[in-house]
Design a protein around this motif. Structure first.
Motif, PDB file in Angstrom:
ATOM      1  N   UNK A 136       4.185   6.962   4.087  1.00  0.00           N
ATOM      2  CA  UNK A 136       3.642   6.899   2.731  1.00  0.00           C
ATOM      3  C   UNK A 136       2.774   5.666   2.569  1.00  0.00           C
ATOM      4  N   UNK A 137       3.282   4.519   3.020  1.00  0.00           N
ATOM      5  CA  UNK A 137       2.546   3.255   2.958  1.00  0.00           C
ATOM      6  C   UNK A 137       3.140   2.321   4.005  1.00  0.00           C
ATOM      7  N   UNK A 138       2.331   1.798   4.914  1.00  0.00           N
ATOM      8  CA  UNK A 138       2.880   0.905   5.946  1.00  0.00           C
ATOM      9  C   UNK A 138       3.422  -0.391   5.350  1.00  0.00           C
ATOM     10  N   UNK A 173      -8.066  -1.442  -2.385  1.00  0.00           N
ATOM     11  CA  UNK A 173      -8.428  -0.540  -1.295  1.00  0.00           C
ATOM     12  C   UNK A 173      -9.162  -1.237  -0.161  1.00  0.00           C
ATOM     13  N   UNK A 174      -9.507  -2.502  -0.330  1.00  0.00           N
ATOM     14  CA  UNK A 174     -10.099  -3.265   0.778  1.00  0.00           C
ATOM     15  C   UNK A 174      -9.030  -3.868   1.687  1.00  0.00           C
ATOM     16  N   UNK A 212      -4.583   0.345   3.283  1.00  0.00           N
ATOM     17  CA  UNK A 212      -4.885   1.136   2.084  1.00  0.00           C
ATOM     18  C   UNK A 212      -6.098   2.044   2.270  1.00  0.00           C
ATOM     19  N   UNK A 213      -6.490   2.271   3.503  1.00  0.00           N
ATOM     20  CA  UNK A 213      -7.695   3.050   3.743  1.00  0.00           C
ATOM     21  C   UNK A 213      -7.485   4.551   3.813  1.00  0.00           C
ATOM     22  N   UNK A 214      -6.265   4.996   4.063  1.00  0.00           N
ATOM     23  CA  UNK A 214      -6.010   6.422   4.196  1.00  0.00           C
ATOM     24  C   UNK A 214      -6.171   7.174   2.893  1.00  0.00           C
ATOM     25  N   UNK A 270      -2.998   7.405   0.760  1.00  0.00           N
ATOM     26  CA  UNK A 270      -2.667   6.107   0.169  1.00  0.00           C
ATOM     27  C   UNK A 270      -3.603   5.811  -0.999  1.00  0.00           C
ATOM     28  N   UNK A 271      -4.892   6.132  -0.828  1.00  0.00           N
ATOM     29  CA  UNK A 271      -5.859   5.870  -1.901  1.00  0.00           C
ATOM     30  C   UNK A 271      -5.534   6.694  -3.134  1.00  0.00           C
ATOM     31  N   UNK A 272      -5.045   7.932  -2.936  1.00  0.00           N
ATOM     32  CA  UNK A 272      -4.712   8.770  -4.088  1.00  0.00           C
ATOM     33  C   UNK A 272      -3.595   8.156  -4.928  1.00  0.00           C
ATOM     34  N   UNK A 273      -2.796   7.305  -4.313  1.00  0.00           N
ATOM     35  CA  UNK A 273      -1.694   6.660  -5.020  1.00  0.00           C
ATOM     36  C   UNK A 273      -2.045   5.256  -5.483  1.00  0.00           C
ATOM     37  N   UNK A 274      -3.324   4.934  -5.522  1.00  0.00           N
ATOM     38  CA  UNK A 274      -3.731   3.565  -5.873  1.00  0.00           C
ATOM     39  C   UNK A 274      -3.161   3.131  -7.222  1.00  0.00           C
TER      40      UNK A 274
END
Length: 417
Positions: free
Chosen positions: A266-268, A287-288, A292-294, A297-301
């Motif tokens: 889900x998130x490292x 996201x930088x 957080x690049x996947x 993962x971005x959809x859950x920002x």
């Protein structure tokens, strides 16, 4: 193995002149997994009528799923053959547990499988752990494949050990791999039992196996503050930053549990640490960061930003505090904090190392390192063989360990500073 160790004898079929024989298929063929109550009832009857020990193994989906449940259970017994059980469509396996309750169960690295087997209603009353037996016998390589090759002359492939066993349908090659894990387990048990008998260690092993049975019968312990085990957390400084780790860890855990996915998928952990250190306030900055690049993962920002904001809004009184220290401090601090205790620990460790080498044992199997540290940090007020034995017994030491260690540890503790 240590130079002073007696070389374990090869028990079982001698390897062929060309080397060990690859084991590529179960002797009765690869069985299809049982999936229905009727199929399970038939297997129960077969195993109840079988004889001798029961070989067991379980396959989990570590690294893929949130839980550590078993996604395949393998068993083999003389007179019953091998069965593979898909536990997903079955309520539990308690009927099978009753059928084999009186048998000795043979597992390799039992502590890995006992919890997930217990979830299914499978709890051994007697067991033989081939990995632990090999450690006690002084083998350097204690993996199932290594032992099967050395003692029985057959090689096993282990290339599916990290597979996603929750996937369905399971490929035929995976099922063959799973069946082969129990194909020679009873024969390996017999070879190791003979080696332990030869070395005079069979009673030691019996005590260790009994302790494993007791451990497996206990409910799993819930770890306090599990977020503190986030990889890299040692780099996070300050209570507020630690609160960010905690908030993001629990946000991730809730998603992982809902999805039944391994948290790291889900998130490292590295992403949690990076966000905790930088504390980004907006999605663009978040996201930088590494991890957080996947796309998922971005959809859950927004979720990650809300977790960070939650930590940001906490009053100081709600920030994490260092947990109370249980037991002695890390050994590298002993010389500064208590030089006398540091000297005691050094002497006790020397005792353990020497006796372990003399008996061809890994020191950690002779006595738990934490028990030695606790004993050296806080020895009994009156140092005697009886009091030292009582302290170590309270830490879970077995009688065979006490018989080997207590006299020399007592002398080491009583030695003047």
């Amino acid at each position: 193995m240590p130079a002073s160790a007696p070389e374990p004898e090869t028990v079982g079929p001698d390897p062929t002149p060309g080397g060990p024989v690859p084991l590529i298929a179960p002797r009765e063929g690869t069985p299809a997994p049982l999936e229905t109550p009727a199929e399970l009832a038939d297997a129960v009857a077969r195993f109840a009528a079988g004889t001798g020990p029961v070989a067991l193994d379980a396959e989990r989906a570590s690294g893929y799923r949130y839980s550590q449940r078993a996604y395949l259970v393998q068993l083999r017994r003389a007179g019953a053959g091998t069965v593979l059980i898909d536990p997903l469509p079955l309520a539990d396996l308690r009927s099978l547990d009753e059928a084999i309750a009186e048998a000795e169960w043979v597992l390799h690295a039992a502590s890995q499988d006992l919890p997930c087997l217990a979830e299914l209603g499978l709890r051994p009353r007697r067991l033989f752990d081939t990995e632990l037996a090999a450690r006690l016998a002084g083998f350097e390589r204690v993996g199932l494949a290594a032992l099967t090759e050395q003692l029985l002359g057959f090689t096993l492939e282990k290339h599916h050990s990290a597979a996603d066993w929750s996937s369905r349908p399971l490929p035929e090659s995976w099922l063959t791999y799973a069946a082969l894990d129990v194909e020679l387990l009873v024969e390996l048990r017999d070879a190791l039992a003979a080696e332990l008998e030869r070395q005079g260690k069979h009673e030691w092993a019996a005590e260790e196996f009994a302790a494993l049975v007791r451990w497996g019968a206990q409910p799993p312990r819930q770890r306090a503050d599990p977020w503190r085990r986030t990889s890299g957390i040692h780099r996070v400084r300050g209570a507020r930053a630690q609160a960010r780790v905690r908030s993001m860890w629990y946000a991730r855990d809730a998603i992982a549990a809902r999805r039944d996915s391994a948290p790291g998928r889900v998130l490292p952990d590295a992403a949690i640490i990076a966000a905790a250190e930088l504390d980004p306030k907006d999605e663009r900055t978040l996201l930088t960061l590494p991890g957080f690049g996947g796309r998922s993962v971005r959809r859950l920002a927004r979720t990650w930003l809300e977790a960070l904001n939650e930590a940001r809004q906490l009053p100081d009184t709600a920030l994490p505090v260092s947990p109370p220290v249980e037991g002695p401090p890390p050994p590298h601090r002993w010389a500064e904090r208590d030089p006398v205790a540091a000297a005691r620990l050094a002497r006790c460790r020397e005792v353990v190392t020497g006796i372990a080498a003399a008996h061809t044992l890994p020191p950690e199997n002779l006595i738990a390192p934490d028990s030695v540290r606790r004993l050296a940090w806080t020895p009994p007020e009156e140092i005697s063989i009886a009091t030292v034995a009582e302290v170590l017994r309270g830490y879970g030491a077995r009688e065979w360990q006490l018989a080997l260690l207590v006299a020399d540890l007592t002398a080491a503790l009583a030695e003047p500073a």
